[in-house]
Write an enzyme that holds these catalytic residues in place. Structure first.
Site, short mmCIF file in Angstrom:
data_model
loop_
_atom_site.label_atom_id
_atom_site.label_comp_id
_atom_site.label_asym_id
_atom_site.label_seq_id
_atom_site.Cartn_x
_atom_site.Cartn_y
_atom_site.Cartn_z
CG ASP A 42 -2.30 0.66 0.84
OD1 ASP A 42 -2.27 1.79 0.28
OD2 ASP A 42 -3.36 0.08 1.11
CD GLU A 52 -19.04 -13.72 -7.87
OE1 GLU A 52 -20.23 -13.92 -8.13
OE2 GLU A 52 -18.56 -12.56 -7.78
CB SER A 81 -17.19 -6.02 -5.63
OG SER A 81 -17.32 -4.61 -5.69
CG ASN A 90 -21.40 -7.86 -5.21
OD1 ASN A 90 -21.74 -8.27 -4.11
ND2 ASN A 90 -20.21 -7.35 -5.45
CB VAL A 125 -11.04 2.43 -3.85
CG1 VAL A 125 -10.65 2.68 -2.41
CG2 VAL A 125 -10.12 3.19 -4.80
CD GLU A 126 -14.92 -2.47 -7.09
OE1 GLU A 126 -15.82 -2.87 -7.84
OE2 GLU A 126 -13.75 -2.92 -7.14
CG HIS A 137 -15.77 -10.68 -6.16
ND1 HIS A 137 -17.14 -10.75 -6.25
CD2 HIS A 137 -15.50 -9.74 -5.22
CE1 HIS A 137 -17.68 -9.88 -5.41
NE2 HIS A 137 -16.70 -9.27 -4.78
#
Length: 655
Positions: free
Chosen positions: A345, A460, A427, A498, A399-400, A448
């Site tokens: 990170d 997934e 996701s 999802n 993050v998405e 996932h």
């Protein structure tokens, strides 16, 4: 060694050595594990007749039961369960096996079970019918009664014999939880008599046990007291109270049937065993047991999706980019499973919380200081990302944000090993969009994971239009290597889990917006069979994550809604201590649930959007089959296993 004294059998091999010790080996043909099929039990019946005759002639000193496979006996043959569930067949089959195991126990010569690997269900029941049990004290050896997970309980006399050996508290807990015990725990309970360090010692120790005529002692009086008189009813009540916290009797009758049987017969282990067939038969024939068997077979089928034989890859090093909740927990899980992991990170301040959570996980799961410290050493903070170039698997879990993900993989593809897996934990974003601009977009797959990573078994494995069968199978192999269940899913918004969850959760949120009680909705979903209600689930996932996925999937969340306002105020659910519920010590604080005339019916109404969306996902080819959809939704959402999955439940008119 002398030649076998019996004609060859398919499941057993028996021979007598020069000392007069018989060596009985189980080796189920053409199978990776040993099981007690009807044929195996019939052959064992004939063998026991020979043991009785040889014992009378004093030509057989004793018998050592062993396995030629890495495991001992995994239990009864589950592939026969559907046929055996016939009430016209099952009762006599059970009683015949009871008589067989009683004859084994009544033999005047010692019978010693030597255990390595899995000793489960019927395998443990056979071992308990032997006079003495020796097990290898290693990580591969696991001992227990998993029958409750199939909607039944031990049916070969194991209920009574386990109480005799371990006492009612430990034995009933083992049967009610279905937990697999480590050998040390099994030894402490009295299910095993002696431990050895290595499988090579089993033969020598088995021989010594026969020569010394070793016999296992039953549990002491202190352990057995809870099975007597009023204490047994008190213990049974406590067991029911604990069971109610986890299961509904209407959904999962087996634990309650076992407790009822214990309350009636638990003071006499022989009566307890003898009562098994009458209580077992209706459970075996129930819809719950049939559906749980289906879930078991679907779960086993997922293991075939990885590469096998010479093509099976090995994974030693994993590099995870992103030390948030998901990335940090994925890294910790991989380290727990024995892999060397580097966690990247922006700085140590962002990585340290993940390392702290990992230590808690290691202490909880591994317990022994040496094992804990080894896992800690395998998980390395890596702010500079130096581990990426050495990794067999690179997992992005930031993050998405599409642009950030593209940037990460544009850098990673030039630094990673040519054969390394490059995977995103996205996701909801389609892989084709993330892979856009990569020099080789076929290398990017999706892996996932689900939160909490340590508890939910599903991964997934996302396939884009660029991927080859081999790259996807390699991703499935990695999921299997870390003890997860892979379901291969087509790259499309929300993938499978999802996608089907969002209409369910948003439908419940909309009802709260219209004034309905969140506590009532959650209680209704649980009454239907879900592990938690949709409002509590939204809080657990995180309202910000829920809103982001909703937007990605095209679901509107009005700015004037309570949902949007909570997100704007930073009240994101469990992680911030406030969402639709107030959270304390990781638990939602709920008001009293309003009364309702039919909670399960309301729950069925709430779940309908999930079932509808699952049908659409299958129709669109998001997964390969309805069966993969059912097991994926069960493992990813906790959808009621006793119903066999959303599509099976609809087929049965139960959802």
């Amino acid at each position: 060694m002398a030649e076998p004294i019996l004609p060859p059998t398919r499941n057993w091999h028996f021979e007598i050595d020069l000392e007069g010790i018989g060596w009985l080996t189980i080796d189920t043909p053409d199978a990776p594990v040993n099981t007690l099929s009807r044929a195996a039990l019939e052959e064992l019946e004939a063998l026991v007749g020979h043991f009785e005759a040889l014992a009378r002639d004093r030509t057989l000193l004793g018998v050592v039961l062993k396995s030629d496979k890495p495991g001992f006996i995994a239990g009864a043959d589950i592939t026969e369960f559907d046929a055996m569930s016939d009430p016209a067949v099952l009762p006599e089959a059970l009683r015949r096996t009871h008589r067989l195991f009683d004859r084994i126990e009544a033999l005047p010569i010692p019978i010693v079970a030597t255990i390595r690997g899995a000793c489960l269900g019927g395998g443990l029941e056979l071992a308990l019918a032997c006079h003495y049990r020796i097990a290898v004290n290693d990580e591969a050896t696991r001992i227990g009664f998993p029958e409750v997970k199939l909607g039944i309980f031990p049916g070969f006399g194991g209920t009574g014999r386990s109480i005799r050996q371990a006492g009612p508290v430990d034995a009933m807990q083992a049967m009610l939880t279905g937990r697999m015990l480590k050998p040390g725990a099994a030894r402490g309970m009295g299910l095993v008599d002696k431990l050895v360090r290595h499988p090579d010692q089993l033969r020598w120790e088995g021989r010594k046990a026969v020569l010394a005529d070793k016999r296992s002692a039953p549990a002491g009086l202190g352990k057995r007291l809870m099975a007597f008189g009023p204490m047994r009813s008190y213990l049974a009540k406590r067991m029911r109270d604990e069971a109610k916290k986890k299961t509904n009797r209407l959904h999962y009758p087996a634990p309650y049937a076992l407790i009822d049987m214990f309350e009636t017969h638990g003071g006499d282990w022989k009566r307890m065993s003898a009562a098994e067939p009458d209580a077992f038969v209706p459970l075996m024939a129930s819809e719950t047991a049939a559906n749980l068997r289906r879930v078991f077979f679907l779960s086993e089928g997922l293991k075939k999706q990885g590469l096998r034989g010479a093509d099976k890859p090995t994974f030693q090093r994993v590099h995870v980019i992103g030390a948030g909740v998901m990335g940090g927990d994925i890294a910790a899980w991989c380290a727990l499973r024995g892999m060397a992991v580097t966690l990247q990170d922006l700085d140590m301040a962002r990585i340290k919380p993940a390392l702290d959570r990992a230590k808690k996980l290691f202490r909880k799961r591994l317990k022994k200081p040496v094992a804990v410290n080894s896992a800690i050493a395998r998980l390395e903070a890596d702010p500079q990302g130096l581990g990426l170039a050495r990794a067999d698997v690179v997992i992005e879990a930031v993050v998405e944000n599409l642009e950030i993900k593209r940037s990460i993989f544009a850098d990673a593809i030039g630094r990673a090993k040519p054969d390394a897996i490059l995977a995103t934990n996205t996701s909801s974003i389609e892989l084709e969009r993330i892979a856009e601009g990569l020099s080789d977009p076929s290398r990017l797959i999706g892996l996932h994971f689900f939160n909490p990573v340590a508890q939910l078994p599903l991964v997934e494995v996302i396939r884009s239009q660029f991927n080859t069968d081999a790259s996807v199978a390699k991703g499935a192999s990695f999921a299997l290597a870390i003890g997860k269940s892979p379901v291969i899913v087509k790259s499309a918004p929300g993938f499978l889990v999802n996608r089907v969850l969002m209409p369910y959760m948003l439908g419940a949120v909309n009802r709260v917006e219209q004034g309905e009680s969140p506590e009532l909705l959650d209680a209704a979903a649980v009454a239907f069979g879900m592990p938690m209600g949709p409002i509590e689930l939204m809080d657990t996932v995180g309202l910000d994550v829920g809103r982001s996925v909703a937007a990605e999937l095209g679901h509107d969340v009005p700015e004037t809604s309570r949902f949007a306002k909570l997100v704007a105020e930073g009240k994101l659910g469990r992680k911030t201590g406030q969402g639709f519920y107030r959270w304390e010590d990781g638990k939602a604080r709920k008001s009293d649930t309003p009364s309702h005339p039919d909670l399960p019916a309301l729950g069925r109404e709430l779940v309908r959007p999930l079932v509808d969306e699952t049908e659409r996902a299958v129709a669109e080819g998001i997964v390969a089959s309805p069966e993969h959809a059912d097991i994926g939704v069960i493992f990813g959402t906790g959808f009621a296993p006793f119903l066999g999955g959303p599509l099976k439940a609809r087929q049965d008119n139960r959802a």
